[in-house]
Design an enzyme around this catalytic site. Structure first.
Site, PDB file in Angstrom:
ATOM      1  N   SER A 101      20.145  31.741 -44.813  1.00  0.00           N
ATOM      2  CA  SER A 101      21.344  31.175 -45.432  1.00  0.00           C
ATOM      3  C   SER A 101      22.083  30.234 -44.483  1.00  0.00           C
ATOM      4  CB  SER A 101      22.276  32.290 -45.902  1.00  0.00           C
ATOM      5  OG  SER A 101      23.107  32.728 -44.866  1.00  0.00           O
ATOM      6  N   LYS A 123      28.525  33.540 -41.873  1.00  0.00           N
ATOM      7  CA  LYS A 123      28.904  32.440 -42.765  1.00  0.00           C
ATOM      8  C   LYS A 123      29.828  31.473 -42.049  1.00  0.00           C
ATOM      9  CE  LYS A 123      26.961  34.183 -46.481  1.00  0.00           C
ATOM     10  NZ  LYS A 123      25.850  33.506 -47.160  1.00  0.00           N
TER      11      LYS A 123
END
Lengths: 197, 197
Positions: free
Chosen positions: B119, B156
């Site tokens: 990701s 993230k």
DNA sequence: AATTATACTATACATTTGTATTAAAGTCAA
DNA sequence: TTGACTTTAATACAAATGTATAGTATAATT
């Protein structure tokens, strides 16, 4: 390695910390002073740690304690910049170093480079990264290498097909390179990145 | 730092190498033996190096040489795995460590994680990487963080817009996350990757 | 010519450090 | 209790190590 007693663990921890802080092993007397113990008591602890394999003595050298799992780091010179995709800028005075665990650099001839550009971004190599390159390694298809193409250097993925070498960027916006004049300088073995600010 | 003579450079280099290999500084006599010199000659060189600021003496301790630019490394425990995008698997016994220069870890509370998933691939964070996270840092828009979202953890990019926190993957195939229950665990400060085989 | 910095040798001495010895007391299990 | 192991102390000695001193020689600079 047998079980250590609490006191033995504490002594071992102290040796470890002392070495991390001072870049040298403590003397018997320095350990004794820390724990407010006698010399003989510390000797006893060291002997026990040695028997249990957690400590090594180097002859009768001063500060001659060694730890079996000691981590060693050796400097690898950062020689220049790779504009990942095109040139390698040589840096004149190599005063920049990265320090790599000798488990990694062992028996290898290494140097390091700063990365610029985005041609290897999908492989996780981005601008600002420092890559460590090992020279004289055997390379296989898919390995990431630093190569000289017609005298200019780049970081690319290595592929050999029908005795022809192809250098591919993992970023699809750059075309694969092939030439009769490709020299593999070395293979990527390590990468470090520091996030600043 | 003044200019060093060739011999002084060689002596300094030897001290450096000796320390890297043996985890202790050499004695005057060990240096003398290496260069087949007399004790006094080595004393002279050490004195010169000290005057030029390239070497520090620690009282009259044995092996009491120190180097002003000595590199120190401290262990950072690898506590688990981040399935970059979703969970954090906790590892029971943390016997895995990465060793980071104390220039980086200084005054910080750090731990490390192994990355799984893709990701954050466009940000150069790929499966197998080891990331070092600093707890209790102030985070700004665009920083890469490890966060807990409804009890699950992920790596993230951090964004705050109108007092609402968004966690974005750099890989566009994952949607941005937002929730009332986001806790920032720490901020990415370092990344290491070893290429094996 | 005098000065300064470097490079080197040889030797002596003081301090630091490792090692050995002896002794005592506590813990824990058979 | 005995025995093995740990923990501690006090002291002495030998080896390793740092430091000081005196002297020679070369090269560059003033």
């Amino acid at each position: 390695m047998k079980e250590l007693t609490d006191k033995q663990k504490k002594v071992l921890q102290f040796i470890n910390d002392f070495h991390a802080d001072n870049a040298m092993m403590p003397t018997v007397r320095e350990i004794a002073a820390n724990f407010k113990l006698s010399i003989g008591s510390v000797q006893q602890h060291l002997k026990a740690l040695q028997l249990k394999g957690c400590l090594i003595k180097r002859g009768s050298l001063s500060r001659g304690i060694d730890l079996p799992n000691r981590q060693n780091f050796s400097p690898v010179a950062v020689l220049g910049t790779v504009h990942a995709g095109t040139f390698l800028e040589q840096i004149e005075d190599a005063n920049d170093y990265v320090y790599i665990n000798t488990n990694v650099t062992r028996n290898r001839k290494c140097f390091a480079l700063k990365v610029k550009g985005d041609s290897m971004e999908p492989s996780g190599i981005v601008e600002g990264d420092t890559i460590v390159v090992s020279q004289g390694e055997r390379v296989y298809n898919g390995d990431i290498v630093v190569a000289l193409v017609d005298g200019e250097s780049a970081v690319k993925m290595f592929y050999r097909e029908n005795d022809r070498i192809f250098l591919k960027s993992s970023n699809p916006k750059y075309p694969a390179i092939t030439s009769d004049n490709i020299e593999i300088v070395g293979k990527l073995i390590y990468l470090v990145r520091e996030y600043k600010g």
